[in-house]
Design an enzyme around this catalytic site. Structure first.
Site, PDB file in Angstrom:
ATOM      1  CG  ASP A 104      -1.831   1.163   1.322  1.00 45.96           C
ATOM      2  OD1 ASP A 104      -2.350   1.587   0.274  1.00 45.96           O
ATOM      3  OD2 ASP A 104      -2.025   1.679   2.427  1.00 45.96           O
ATOM      4  CG  LEU A 105       1.544   5.754  -1.753  1.00 42.45           C
ATOM      5  CD1 LEU A 105       3.012   5.504  -2.071  1.00 42.45           C
ATOM      6  CD2 LEU A 105       0.889   6.585  -2.865  1.00 42.45           C
ATOM      7  CG  ASP A 106      -1.824   7.435   0.919  1.00 40.23           C
ATOM      8  OD1 ASP A 106      -0.802   7.739   0.296  1.00 40.23           O
ATOM      9  OD2 ASP A 106      -2.968   7.781   0.575  1.00 40.23           O
ATOM     10  CB  THR A 158       0.132  11.018   1.715  1.00 42.60           C
ATOM     11  OG1 THR A 158      -0.480   9.725   1.636  1.00 42.60           O
ATOM     12  CG2 THR A 158       1.397  11.018   0.877  1.00 42.60           C
ATOM     13  CE  LYS A 214      -4.522   7.056   8.805  1.00 41.45           C
ATOM     14  NZ  LYS A 214      -3.551   6.406   9.706  1.00 41.45           N
ATOM     15  CB  SER A 234      -2.086   2.809  -3.519  1.00 43.50           C
ATOM     16  OG  SER A 234      -2.566   4.018  -2.992  1.00 43.50           O
ATOM     17  CB  ALA A 235      -7.471   3.568  -2.343  1.00 45.81           C
ATOM     18  CE  LYS A 286      -6.004  -1.056  -0.845  1.00 42.58           C
ATOM     19  NZ  LYS A 286      -4.834  -0.344  -0.270  1.00 42.58           N
ATOM     20  CD  GLU A 319      -3.606  -1.810   2.876  1.00 40.31           C
ATOM     21  OE1 GLU A 319      -3.674  -0.969   3.789  1.00 40.31           O
ATOM     22  OE2 GLU A 319      -4.017  -1.600   1.733  1.00 40.31           O
ATOM     23  CG  ASP A 320      -1.853   2.475   6.568  1.00 38.64           C
ATOM     24  OD1 ASP A 320      -2.323   2.118   5.459  1.00 38.64           O
ATOM     25  OD2 ASP A 320      -1.986   3.624   7.023  1.00 38.64           O
TER      26      ASP A 320
END
Length: 233
Positions: A9-11, A17, A45, A114-115, A145, A169-170
């Site tokens: 995942d990104l964020d 971010t 989120k 990522s979303a 997700k 994932e966070d």
């Protein structure tokens, strides 16, 4: 050599971010007379921009015309982009680069799932784009997700079966999506929040080379909590 797919995942996993989303949403909410806290921001989120604005309006008991709604969404994104346009490699979270380099050295497949619709420019800003074999972001999916679509597309692009993929994932929704896809889910964050994940680390500094080697070789398996504890201790 075992070949696995590692989907990030990104964020909140590669870069933080969330703070920029918070600032942009707070500015928007305040502009229409709605209070907005960091606690409320946590509820956004992994949520789409449309749904996020709907939630803010509900919290403030506000209604908008469709034109006003679309205008505010555009303003929020412009504000958010003004923050990420200033990003650089200093914003990469601890030991993310080290982990990516380890996986590259071991000739593993790496993808982004990522979303965010701004994933590509963010990766370019922090100079990580070239480390990913596949990018799947909010422009490529129709289901958010916890639907596993983003991760299943990632596995397909890496030419790997879902069960041969590992997801970092966070968010709770992201962990759930990985589990539904039958991928090993690794939570990055707090244990009490991400308890559905197969393995949980506060950040990548806690993740040993032995653990990563275990993921590659297959000795670290899905839902093997006992193995997780032995590797970390």
């Amino acid at each position: 050599m075992h070949k696995k797919g590692f989907i990030f995942d990104l964020d909140g996993v590669i870069v933080d971010t969330a703070k920029y989303h918070f600032l942009a949403w707070k500015k928007l909410a305040n502009s229409i007379g709605v209070d907005f806290s960091e606690v409320q921001n946590e509820q956004l989120k992994g949520v789409s921009r449309v749904r996020s604005l709907e939630k803010i309006l509900a919290w403030g008991n506000k209604t908008l015309s469709e034109d006003e709604f679309m205008k505010l969404m555009g303003l929020k994104n412009d504000d958010y982009l003004s923050y990420i346009n200033k990003m650089d490699a200093s914003e990469i979270l601890p030991d993310v680069s080290k982990t990516l380099d380890f996986l590259i050295e071991k000739k593993q497949a790496i993808a982004l799932g990522s979303a965010s619709k701004n994933a590509t420019p963010i990766l370019q800003k922090v100079n990580l784009f070239h480390k990913f074999q596949a990018i799947v972001d909010g422009n490529d999916v129709s289901k958010a997700k916890p639907d596993p679509e983003v991760f299943l597309i990632g596995a397909k692009l890496l030419d790997l079966k879902p069960e041969d993929c590992i997801v970092f994932e966070d968010s709770v929704a992201g962990v759930q999506a990985a589990n539904v896809a039958n991928m090993i889910s690794i939570g990055i964050g707090e244990k009490d929040v991400l308890r559905e994940a197969d393995y949980i680390f506060k950040d990548f500094t806690e993740m040993s080379p032995a653990f990563l080697e275990g993921l590659i070789s297959g000795t670290v398996k899905k839902n093997n909590k006992e193995n997780n504890l032995s590797i970390n201790n």
